[in-house]
Design an enzyme around this catalytic site. Structure first.
Site, PDB file in Angstrom:
ATOM      1  N   HIS A  27       4.117   1.366   2.243  1.00 35.05           N
ATOM      2  CA  HIS A  27       5.062   0.761   1.566  1.00 35.05           C
ATOM      3  C   HIS A  27       5.920   1.491   0.555  1.00 35.05           C
ATOM      4  O   HIS A  27       7.156   1.591   0.526  1.00 35.05           O
ATOM      5  CB  HIS A  27       4.862  -0.770   1.237  1.00 35.05           C
ATOM      6  CG  HIS A  27       4.058  -1.511   2.544  1.00 35.05           C
ATOM      7  ND1 HIS A  27       2.771  -1.928   2.091  1.00 35.05           N
ATOM      8  CD2 HIS A  27       4.348  -1.883   3.495  1.00 35.05           C
ATOM      9  CE1 HIS A  27       2.275  -2.551   3.131  1.00 35.05           C
ATOM     10  NE2 HIS A  27       3.393  -2.526   4.022  1.00 35.05           N
ATOM     11  N   CYS A  61      -2.903  -7.906  23.469  1.00 33.86           N
ATOM     12  CA  CYS A  61      -1.735  -6.858  22.852  1.00 33.86           C
ATOM     13  C   CYS A  61      -2.404  -5.511  22.277  1.00 33.86           C
ATOM     14  O   CYS A  61      -3.549  -5.757  21.662  1.00 33.86           O
ATOM     15  CB  CYS A  61      -1.462  -7.750  21.427  1.00 33.86           C
ATOM     16  SG  CYS A  61      -0.443  -6.730  20.381  1.00 33.86           S
ATOM     17  N   CYS A  96       2.803 -10.021  16.455  1.00 38.26           N
ATOM     18  CA  CYS A  96       3.860  -9.358  16.631  1.00 38.26           C
ATOM     19  C   CYS A  96       4.867 -10.451  16.475  1.00 38.26           C
ATOM     20  O   CYS A  96       6.177  -9.919  16.404  1.00 38.26           O
ATOM     21  CB  CYS A  96       3.720  -8.876  18.143  1.00 38.26           C
ATOM     22  SG  CYS A  96       2.757  -7.675  18.502  1.00 38.26           S
ATOM     23  N   HIS A 156       0.916  -1.144  -0.046  1.00 35.59           N
ATOM     24  CA  HIS A 156       0.059   0.019   0.078  1.00 35.59           C
ATOM     25  C   HIS A 156       0.778   1.253  -0.149  1.00 35.59           C
ATOM     26  O   HIS A 156       2.104   1.174   0.089  1.00 35.59           O
ATOM     27  CB  HIS A 156      -0.977  -0.042   1.081  1.00 35.59           C
ATOM     28  CG  HIS A 156      -0.400  -0.135   2.354  1.00 35.59           C
ATOM     29  ND1 HIS A 156       0.692   0.927   2.890  1.00 35.59           N
ATOM     30  CD2 HIS A 156      -0.522  -1.103   3.553  1.00 35.59           C
ATOM     31  CE1 HIS A 156       1.004   0.703   4.252  1.00 35.59           C
ATOM     32  NE2 HIS A 156       0.048  -0.559   4.492  1.00 35.59           N
ATOM     33  N   LYS A 176      -7.236  -2.520   6.590  1.00 36.91           N
ATOM     34  CA  LYS A 176      -8.091  -3.313   5.645  1.00 36.91           C
ATOM     35  C   LYS A 176      -9.537  -3.527   6.107  1.00 36.91           C
ATOM     36  O   LYS A 176     -10.456  -3.331   5.357  1.00 36.91           O
ATOM     37  CB  LYS A 176      -7.451  -5.017   5.705  1.00 36.91           C
ATOM     38  CG  LYS A 176      -6.398  -5.053   4.548  1.00 36.91           C
ATOM     39  CD  LYS A 176      -6.149  -6.598   4.309  1.00 36.91           C
ATOM     40  CE  LYS A 176      -4.850  -6.686   3.523  1.00 36.91           C
ATOM     41  NZ  LYS A 176      -4.120  -8.012   4.074  1.00 36.91           N
ATOM     42  N   HIS A 212      -2.255  -5.336  18.295  1.00 37.47           N
ATOM     43  CA  HIS A 212      -3.102  -5.858  17.292  1.00 37.47           C
ATOM     44  C   HIS A 212      -4.568  -6.356  17.925  1.00 37.47           C
ATOM     45  O   HIS A 212      -5.516  -7.112  17.448  1.00 37.47           O
ATOM     46  CB  HIS A 212      -2.616  -7.369  17.132  1.00 37.47           C
ATOM     47  CG  HIS A 212      -1.208  -7.265  16.230  1.00 37.47           C
ATOM     48  ND1 HIS A 212       0.009  -7.150  16.902  1.00 37.47           N
ATOM     49  CD2 HIS A 212      -1.128  -6.817  14.991  1.00 37.47           C
ATOM     50  CE1 HIS A 212       0.819  -6.885  15.756  1.00 37.47           C
ATOM     51  NE2 HIS A 212       0.316  -6.774  14.849  1.00 37.47           N
ATOM     52  N   CYS A 231       2.735 -12.651  21.527  1.00 35.62           N
ATOM     53  CA  CYS A 231       1.556 -12.259  20.792  1.00 35.62           C
ATOM     54  C   CYS A 231       1.961 -12.961  19.343  1.00 35.62           C
ATOM     55  O   CYS A 231       2.983 -12.606  18.856  1.00 35.62           O
ATOM     56  CB  CYS A 231       1.570 -10.901  20.882  1.00 35.62           C
ATOM     57  SG  CYS A 231       0.669 -10.163  19.112  1.00 35.62           S
ATOM     58  N   LYS A 280      -6.569   6.027  10.668  1.00 38.05           N
ATOM     59  CA  LYS A 280      -5.713   5.033  10.357  1.00 38.05           C
ATOM     60  C   LYS A 280      -6.003   4.251   9.127  1.00 38.05           C
ATOM     61  O   LYS A 280      -7.184   4.027   8.975  1.00 38.05           O
ATOM     62  CB  LYS A 280      -5.549   4.352  11.561  1.00 38.05           C
ATOM     63  CG  LYS A 280      -4.352   3.363  11.789  1.00 38.05           C
ATOM     64  CD  LYS A 280      -4.233   2.531  13.055  1.00 38.05           C
ATOM     65  CE  LYS A 280      -3.185   1.448  12.664  1.00 38.05           C
ATOM     66  NZ  LYS A 280      -3.116   0.448  13.587  1.00 38.05           N
TER      67      LYS A 280
HETATM   68  N1  MSP Z   1       9.513  -6.953   7.787  1.00 48.02           N
HETATM   69  C1  MSP Z   1       9.594  -5.511   8.775  1.00 48.02           C
HETATM   70  C2  MSP Z   1      10.633  -4.961   8.270  1.00 48.02           C
HETATM   71  C3  MSP Z   1      12.165  -5.710   8.639  1.00 48.02           C
HETATM   72  S1  MSP Z   1      13.480  -4.755   8.169  1.00 48.02           S
HETATM   73  C4  MSP Z   1      14.630  -5.547   8.462  1.00 48.02           C
HETATM   74  C5  MSP Z   1       8.417  -4.549   8.437  1.00 48.02           C
HETATM   75  N2  MSP Z   1       7.783  -4.819   7.283  1.00 48.02           N
HETATM   76  S2  MSP Z   1       6.501  -4.037   6.754  1.00 48.02           S
HETATM   77  O1  MSP Z   1       5.979  -4.723   5.575  1.00 48.02           O
HETATM   78  O2  MSP Z   1       5.488  -3.995   7.691  1.00 48.02           O
HETATM   79  O3  MSP Z   1       6.709  -2.635   6.269  1.00 48.02           O
HETATM   80  C6  MSP Z   1       7.444  -1.661   6.944  1.00 48.02           C
HETATM   81  C7  MSP Z   1       7.358  -0.390   6.182  1.00 48.02           C
HETATM   82  O4  MSP Z   1       6.343   0.012   5.635  1.00 48.02           O
HETATM   83  C8  MSP Z   1       8.118   0.559   7.240  1.00 48.02           C
HETATM   84  O5  MSP Z   1       8.966   1.569   6.380  1.00 48.02           O
HETATM   85  C9  MSP Z   1       6.603   1.124   7.526  1.00 48.02           C
HETATM   86  O6  MSP Z   1       6.861   2.678   8.084  1.00 48.02           O
HETATM   87  C10 MSP Z   1       5.943   1.423   6.240  1.00 48.02           C
HETATM   88  N3  MSP Z   1       4.628   1.398   6.517  1.00 48.02           N
HETATM   89  C11 MSP Z   1       3.737   0.861   6.762  1.00 48.02           C
HETATM   90  N4  MSP Z   1       2.228   1.441   6.960  1.00 48.02           N
HETATM   91  C12 MSP Z   1       2.428   2.711   6.896  1.00 48.02           C
HETATM   92  C13 MSP Z   1       1.848   3.822   6.842  1.00 48.02           C
HETATM   93  N5  MSP Z   1       0.529   4.027   6.886  1.00 48.02           N
HETATM   94  N6  MSP Z   1       2.570   5.060   6.327  1.00 48.02           N
HETATM   95  C14 MSP Z   1       3.972   5.066   6.209  1.00 48.02           C
HETATM   96  N7  MSP Z   1       4.497   4.038   6.372  1.00 48.02           N
HETATM   97  C15 MSP Z   1       4.057   2.997   6.676  1.00 48.02           C
HETATM   98  O7  MSP Z   1       8.075  -3.877   9.092  1.00 48.02           O
END
Ligand code: MSP
Length: 502
Positions: free
Chosen positions: A22, A144, A130, A19, A309, A147, A127, A306
């Site tokens: 990411h 948690c 987590c 999304h 899904k 979640h 959790c 926020k």
């Molecule tokens: N797998 C771990 C990271 C491991 S690094 C060794 C993880 N993955 S994640 O798929 O959850 O993606 C994390 C990234 O997506 C982060 O940089 C996070 O900030 C970003 N985002 C996920 N949702 C977000 C928002 N709503 N807004 C901005 N960025 C966010 O964590």
């Protein structure tokens, strides 16, 4: 030899599709990587996928696939997405690759030998989403807090990483390297957290099958974060550095020491602690140099809520890229929010910036300039070594500030500065009223029009890392000799619809 610049994104969990959150981290890394490349750095831009853990096991089982099948499919769809957003990464690492798994196991062995990993037992709450233990005090109504799910009372043998040993060394490092914790606004929270006392942390799981087995204790797997963080080093040849044949081949015959340490780890704020505390402590335990900077950006909400899904308000970056163009998405996310802060995504803000800043300010400036160039001075354009008049020099003088902002990762402020230059040129046209002068002395307009064209060429250079396709279109239109007979379509046609068609 040019100076290297090694930048990373987090490795994304392959539990679903990407999304806007990411995409934000990855696009930021791409903008910075492209900027550094243009400045002559030998850039290495790493992204990838975090594929182990109970969540992946669960999600793949739900669709009747093995975790391997599932992650193979998802990893290729994420790679495709990055391609469609014009992301030019140099390497994509998957944590299920041998070049990662083998050195991770070796690291485990090395730290076990050294005593920085030791066996103990853990009692507490677990959790599942987590994939982590929670203290009693962290629970909210027995659940948690992140979640809002049930937690499981757990008692198990586990391996600990001796994080507590590195408390003082971390504090010293933060103090001696004030750039490490970035942006500055985030550093206090980390320093206070470390000062409040670091506990040794469990880095093995006995209930997670889909993970890297612990050498010599194969029923247990390595905790996903301990595994995943190491990617930044395994991807640039940690294996080879540790003397392993599976070390992986690096492009251009490079070795670990040529890339490491990373210059910037870009991450979202929710995973900052892992990167600012656990990761540097792991590197200290391994006796490896620490990254120069870990930068946390903020979170996007959608219309003030926020993104989730369940709320059904998840923003798919591809919808906007398809409807408005990739560059517009790349522009909007960095223009809308100071890099590092939280921000809100809305169709209204998107459409507003598109119409006023892209279609009006930039698009109109280009088309009115070129119309006048064609009409009044026969399509004449400035040469490469153009020295320019006052207007052009004022525009070009912004370059130093733009560079400073880019180097400080103030992407929004770099864009502000570019748009100040655009405004300056638009105002100069309004003031000069060239259409009036054209009636009496069209040739006298030449210096002014050459300044505008040269200013626009400069804007295209500055925009390249953010909006590569737009910059290329601008360059094509501003390239001598101009084909004055050919009508170019507008850079950004004005549009009414606020919502992209899905
Ligand atoms: N797998 C771990 C990271 C491991 S690094 C060794 C993880 N993955 S994640 O798929 O959850 O993606 C994390 C990234 O997506 C982060 O940089 C996070 O900030 C970003 N985002 C996920 N949702 C977000 C928002 N709503 N807004 C901005 N960025 C966010 O964590």
């Amino acid at each position: 030899m040019s100076k290297k610049f090694y930048i990373t994104t987090p490795l994304y969990y392959l539990s679903g599709t990407a999304h806007i959150g990411h995409a934000y981290t990855t696009l930021a890394a791409d903008v910075i990587a492209r900027y550094k490349k243009a400045k002559g750095f030998d850039v290495h831009f790493l992204t990838g996928s975090d594929e182990h853990g109970a969540n992946i096991e669960k999600v793949s089982a739900q669709v009747g696939k093995t975790p391997q099948q599932w992650t193979d499919e998802l990893a290729s769809s994420w790679k495709k997405l990055w391609g469609s957003l014009e992301v030019e990464f140099d390497d994509f690492i998957r944590t299920t690759e041998p070049r990662h798994e083998k050195p991770v196991q070796r690291v485990f062995e090395l730290l076990l030998e050294k005593g920085d990993i030791y066996k103990g037992s853990y009692e507490g709450w677990y959790c599942l989403p987590c994939e982590n233990y929670l203290d009693e005090a962290e629970l909210v109504n027995g659940k948690c807090p992140l979640h809002d799910c049930k937690v499981e009372k757990t008692h198990e043998d586990t391996y600990f990483f001796r994080l507590s040993k590195y408390q003082q060394a971390l504090l010293d490092y933060y103090e001696k390297n004030p750039e490490f914790l970035s942006p500055k606004t985030r550093s206090k929270e980390i320093i206070n957290f470390v000062k409040s006392g670091l506990q040794d942390t469990s880095i093995s799981r006995s209930k997670v099958g889909w993970g890297i087995p612990i050498p010599g204790d194969e029923k247990k797997t390595i905790y996903v974060w301990f595994d995943a963080l190491l990617n930044y080093a395994t991807a640039v040849g940690l294996g080879a550095k540790l003397g392993m044949p599976e070390g992986g081949k690096l492009a251009g015959g490079k070795n670990f020491d040529e890339y490491w340490p990373a210059d910037v780890h870009l991450v979202g704020k929710e995973i900052y602690r892992f990167h600012a505390v656990l990761w540097p402590a792991m590197l200290m335990a391994l006796g490896l140099p620490l990254p120069k900077k870990v930068f946390a950006h903020g979170w996007w909400t959608v219309n003030g809520e926020k993104m989730s899904k369940t709320r059904g308000n998840v923003i798919n970056p591809e919808d906007y890229a398809r409807d408005y163009g990739v560059d517009v998405l790349r522009y909007f996310v960095f223009r809308e929010v100071p890099f590092g802060n939280d921000g809100d995504f809305s169709d209204a803000a998107f459409a507003q910036r598109y119409n006023s800043e892209l279609a009006n300010s930039l698009g109109n400036l280009l088309s009115r300039t070129l119309n006048m160039v064609d009409k009044y001075i026969g399509g004449k354009l400035p040469g490469d070594a153009y020295a320019g008049g006052e207007l052009y020099r004022a525009v070009a003088a912004r370059g130093a500030k733009i560079d400073a902002h880019m180097d400080a990762l103030e992407l929004d402020r770099a864009l502000d500065e570019i748009w100040f230059a655009i405004a300056e040129m638009n105002q100069a046209i309004d003031k000069e009223k060239p259409w009036a002068k054209a009636k009496t002395d069209p040739a006298g307009l030449e210096p002014f029009l050459l300044d505008l064209s040269a200013g626009l060429k400069q804007v295209a250079v500055w925009l390249t890392p953010f909006m590569p396709a737009t910059a290329a279109k601008m360059n094509a239109q501003l390239k001598a000799p101009r084909n004055t007979a050919e009508k170019m379509p507008p850079l950004f046609p004005r549009r009414e619809a606020a919502k992209p068609q899905k």
